[in-house]
Design a protein around this motif. Sequence first.
Motif, mmCIF file in Angstrom:
data_model
loop_
_atom_site.group_PDB
_atom_site.id
_atom_site.type_symbol
_atom_site.label_atom_id
_atom_site.label_comp_id
_atom_site.label_asym_id
_atom_site.label_seq_id
_atom_site.Cartn_x
_atom_site.Cartn_y
_atom_site.Cartn_z
ATOM 1 N N SER A 9 19.164 -3.496 -2.764
ATOM 2 C CA SER A 9 17.926 -3.626 -3.527
ATOM 3 C C SER A 9 16.908 -4.467 -2.755
ATOM 4 N N PHE A 10 17.358 -5.552 -2.157
ATOM 5 C CA PHE A 10 16.491 -6.409 -1.348
ATOM 6 C C PHE A 10 15.925 -5.623 -0.163
ATOM 7 N N LEU A 11 16.774 -4.900 0.556
ATOM 8 C CA LEU A 11 16.325 -4.134 1.715
ATOM 9 C C LEU A 11 15.341 -3.036 1.321
ATOM 10 N N GLN A 62 11.725 -4.224 1.121
ATOM 11 C CA GLN A 62 11.090 -4.751 2.326
ATOM 12 C C GLN A 62 9.955 -3.829 2.770
ATOM 13 N N PRO A 63 8.871 -4.433 3.319
ATOM 14 C CA PRO A 63 7.790 -3.602 3.855
ATOM 15 C C PRO A 63 8.270 -2.849 5.098
ATOM 16 N N PRO A 64 7.531 -1.845 5.541
ATOM 17 C CA PRO A 64 7.956 -1.058 6.707
ATOM 18 C C PRO A 64 8.248 -1.905 7.949
ATOM 19 N N THR A 65 7.563 -3.018 8.113
ATOM 20 C CA THR A 65 7.801 -3.880 9.275
ATOM 21 C C THR A 65 8.793 -4.991 8.973
ATOM 22 N N GLY A 66 9.362 -4.993 7.784
ATOM 23 C CA GLY A 66 10.293 -6.044 7.377
ATOM 24 C C GLY A 66 11.717 -5.759 7.812
ATOM 25 N N LEU A 67 12.618 -6.513 7.266
ATOM 26 C CA LEU A 67 14.039 -6.385 7.568
ATOM 27 C C LEU A 67 14.528 -4.990 7.185
ATOM 28 N N ARG A 68 15.164 -4.310 8.115
ATOM 29 C CA ARG A 68 15.623 -2.951 7.868
ATOM 30 C C ARG A 68 17.122 -2.874 7.624
ATOM 31 N N ARG A 69 17.880 -3.782 8.230
ATOM 32 C CA ARG A 69 19.325 -3.733 8.028
ATOM 33 C C ARG A 69 19.903 -5.128 8.219
ATOM 34 N N THR A 70 21.099 -5.282 7.731
ATOM 35 C CA THR A 70 21.812 -6.540 7.843
ATOM 36 C C THR A 70 23.299 -6.244 7.718
ATOM 37 N N TYR A 71 24.083 -7.203 8.064
ATOM 38 C CA TYR A 71 25.526 -7.090 7.853
ATOM 39 C C TYR A 71 25.845 -7.733 6.513
#
Length: 100
Positions: free
Chosen positions: A27-29, A32-41
């Motif tokens: 939900s957080f991801l 995110q805006p297009p230039t924001g965080l795209r992925r995480t572990y």
Amino acid sequence: EKKLSDSGIAFKVVFLSLDDDERQLMSFLDKQPPTGLRRTYWLADGIKRTDWLKAVGVKPDSELPVQLLLDPSGHIRCTIGGAIDDSDYDQLRGLLNGAD
């Protein structure tokens, strides 16, 4: 990451989420805006999370966020409790320049 890279310091930011439920992370991801965080572990709650945190020297009940600065070989060079703001840039750049 971009500001450091633009100044000639090779630096990569990797995020590790400790959300209790992977849906919270997704939900957080999604927000995110297009230039924001795209992925995480995502490190699920349980013994694997506890063991991983212990291995990197972070107490499981530590206040988040916690920043781990690793050198190119993957060794932890510095642990910082709390967020890193734009005002911390010069100090962070100094730490990274001294990591060579």
